[in-house]
Enzyme design. Structure first.
Site, PDB file in Angstrom:
ATOM      1  N   GLU A 259     -86.320  36.048 -87.311  1.00 29.26           N
ATOM      2  CA  GLU A 259     -87.606  35.339 -87.204  1.00 29.26           C
ATOM      3  C   GLU A 259     -88.556  36.088 -86.291  1.00 29.26           C
ATOM      4  OE1 GLU A 259     -85.680  31.532 -86.171  1.00 29.26           O
ATOM      5  OE2 GLU A 259     -85.881  32.203 -84.100  1.00 29.26           O
ATOM      6  N   ARG A 298    -102.877  37.299 -72.429  1.00 28.08           N
ATOM      7  CA  ARG A 298    -101.601  37.970 -72.136  1.00 28.08           C
ATOM      8  C   ARG A 298    -101.629  38.866 -70.895  1.00 28.08           C
ATOM      9  NH1 ARG A 298     -98.988  41.035 -74.909  1.00 28.08           N
ATOM     10  NH2 ARG A 298     -96.949  40.055 -74.875  1.00 28.08           N
ATOM     11  N   TYR A 302     -98.823  37.333 -68.591  1.00 28.42           N
ATOM     12  CA  TYR A 302     -97.556  38.075 -68.591  1.00 28.42           C
ATOM     13  C   TYR A 302     -97.669  39.431 -67.912  1.00 28.42           C
ATOM     14  CZ  TYR A 302     -96.338  35.023 -72.587  1.00 28.42           C
ATOM     15  OH  TYR A 302     -96.089  33.966 -73.410  1.00 28.42           O
ATOM     16  N   CYS A 328    -115.236  32.267 -64.960  1.00 24.99           N
ATOM     17  CA  CYS A 328    -115.373  32.054 -63.531  1.00 24.99           C
ATOM     18  C   CYS A 328    -114.010  31.808 -62.897  1.00 24.99           C
ATOM     19  CB  CYS A 328    -116.340  30.917 -63.274  1.00 24.99           C
ATOM     20  SG  CYS A 328    -117.969  31.322 -63.913  1.00 24.99           S
TER      21      CYS A 328
HETATM   22  C1  LIG Z   1     -91.334  32.932 -80.394  1.00 25.09           C
HETATM   23  C2  LIG Z   1     -90.108  32.889 -81.193  1.00 25.09           C
HETATM   24  C3  LIG Z   1     -89.779  33.950 -82.047  1.00 25.09           C
HETATM   25  C4  LIG Z   1     -90.611  35.197 -82.183  1.00 25.09           C
HETATM   26  O1  LIG Z   1     -90.497  36.059 -81.102  1.00 25.09           O
HETATM   27  P1  LIG Z   1     -91.206  37.508 -81.155  1.00 25.09           P
HETATM   28  O2  LIG Z   1     -90.885  38.119 -79.861  1.00 25.09           O
HETATM   29  O3  LIG Z   1     -92.655  37.300 -81.341  1.00 25.09           O
HETATM   30  O4  LIG Z   1     -90.638  38.242 -82.292  1.00 25.09           O
HETATM   31  C5  LIG Z   1     -88.636  33.819 -82.797  1.00 25.09           C
HETATM   32  N1  LIG Z   1     -87.851  32.721 -82.713  1.00 25.09           N
HETATM   33  C6  LIG Z   1     -88.142  31.680 -81.907  1.00 25.09           C
HETATM   34  C7  LIG Z   1     -87.249  30.502 -81.881  1.00 25.09           C
HETATM   35  C8  LIG Z   1     -89.263  31.731 -81.111  1.00 25.09           C
HETATM   36  O5  LIG Z   1     -89.528  30.699 -80.307  1.00 25.09           O
END
Ligand SMILES: *Cc1c(COP(=O)(O)O)cnc(C)c1O
Length: 405
Positions: A259, A298, A302, A328
């Site tokens: 994912e 970001r 981060y 601001c």
């Molecule tokens: C955010 C997330 C991802 C994607 O992460 P990337 O670093 O953008 O590839 C995949 N799985 C879950 C459960 C997430 O919360």
């Protein structure tokens, strides 16, 4: 994409502006599927929280991708973009039982990441196929914000709680069809990933009716020069082999799922902003742009380094700049960054602006969220208009009359 194309898009659509290169998204998708071509059943669930514009969802659907959603609203967006329920996975963290039930009723595969909800859901709905999120306790990255697999992480069910998990499944007779892990957003080391995979295989041996194993994401893409990038081809070679061996041992061809968010869309994105003011102080030269952390958070959130180019003057003599926003608040995009000479009115381009940029944008300082453009076949297509004043006041009621009097 060429800098001159970006300059032209900034002229055409105004600034600030998000631009996404469709070809880059497609080529990342095919790179990933090619790397795992030895696995018979492969499924990519695009983590849509990275960039959830409907056009991007539709583009990835055309590539053959499925979706990973983390809220019921993301599920609804996915359905709206044309995905069928069985093409969507729901992998939330800390959401209510009611939300999980609602999503499940839509026909979407749910993923449960704590024992309390698992027991309640299993008791009420023993026949619904469920995936469980395991926390393998592996540190994948260096930043505590984005390494979600380690011991104090709020994500997933600890592998050390497997005996309890198995007992819940036996007592409720619920149907576990998948095991999932997501170790964080920075896989620097393939060996660490493979190590976590073994833990997932171990967990999988406890369940007899599995259909898939979901290895999450965390693929790293380069943000700045000399950054390490996940060697997807190497990971593909090694993990495919181990996965196929495990399937043979398990006695069934399981589906391998990833994912990815960042991997698919990060490098496809450019954020364009105009320089409002160049301000020389006693210690530095500030370039102040017509944006801020309301549009791209970001760097401040981060400490991410987004490469910045002056696309209006790409051949200019390089100087050191602090690039700051118009919010601001302390609003620094970059310090001491070497950029070709900046004049007021120039357009700066921020790289890697595809993932977690627009999707984290806000209306802070009552600014509009920017427009988004998809670059396809040598042309820019507007895929989201810039907000208007109507958007800012939408849903607001004003002071109740009884109180005002
Ligand atoms: C955010 C997330 C991802 C994607 O992460 P990337 O670093 O953008 O590839 C995949 N799985 C879950 C459960 C997430 O919360």
């Amino acid at each position: 994409m060429q800098p001159k194309d970006l300059v032209q898009l900034a002229e055409q659509f105004g600034s600030p502006l998000y631009v996404y290169d469709a070809e880059k998204i497609k080529s990342q998708y095919s790179r990933l599927t090619k790397a795992f071509s030895k696995v018979e059943k492969l499924r990519i669930n695009y983590a849509m929280k990275a960039l959830s514009n409907i056009a991007i969802l539709q583009l990835l659907r055309e590539c053959g991708s499925c979706l990973d959603a983390v809220s019921i609203q993301e599920v609804q967006l996915g359905l709206h973009a044309g995905y069928s329920p069985d093409q969507i996975f729901f992998t939330p963290n800390g959401v209510s039982l009611e939300e999980i039930e609602e999503v499940s009723a839509l026909g979407v595969q749910i993923n449960i990441d704590n024992l309390s909800i698992l027991e309640q859901f299993g008791t009420k709905h023993p026949n619904v196929p469920v995936c469980i999120r395991i926390n393998p306790h592996v540190m994948a990255g260096g930043n505590a914000n984005i390494s979600v697999g380690h011991i104090d992480s709020k994500f997933g069910i600890s592998v050390h709680q497997l005996p309890h998990l198995v007992r819940i499944v036996e007592n409720t007779k619920m149907n576990i069809v998948g095991i999932h892990m997501h170790t964080g957003s920075d896989i620097l080391d393939i060996e660490v990933f493979l190590y976590a995979a073994e833990i997932l295989f171990d967990a999988a041996r406890n369940f007899k009716n599995l259909e898939f194993l979901d290895f999450g994401s965390g693929f790293k893409v380069p943000y700045k020069k000399d950054d390490i990038e996940t060697d997807i081809e190497e990971l593909g070679k090694k993990l495919s082999k181990r996965f196929n061996e495990f399937c043979a041992e398990y006695g069934k061809n399981l589906t391998l799922i990833f994912e990815p968010g960042k991997f698919l869309v990060s490098e496809a994105g450019y954020f364009l902003a105009k320089v409002n003011v160049v301000k020389q102080t006693t210690s530095t030269v500030f370039a102040g742009i017509d944006s801020g952390f309301n549009h791209l958070i970001r760097p401040m959130f981060y400490g991410s380094q987004h490469h910045i180019e002056n696309i209006s003057n790409p051949k200019g003599k390089e100087r050191f700049y602090s690039v700051v926003g118009y919010i601001c608040e302390t609003d620094t995009f970059a310090n001491n960054r070497r950029i070709s000479e900046i004049n007021e009115g120039d357009i700066l381009s921020f790289r890697n602006a595809g993932a977690y940029c627009f999707s984290m944008a806000s209306n802070y300082n009552s600014r509009y969220k920017p427009a988004e453009v998809l670059w396809m076949n040598g042309q820019g297509h507007l895929i989201r208009a810039q907000e208007t004043f109507e958007d800012l006041i939408k849903g607001q009621i004003g002071l109740p009359q009884a109180v005002a009097k």
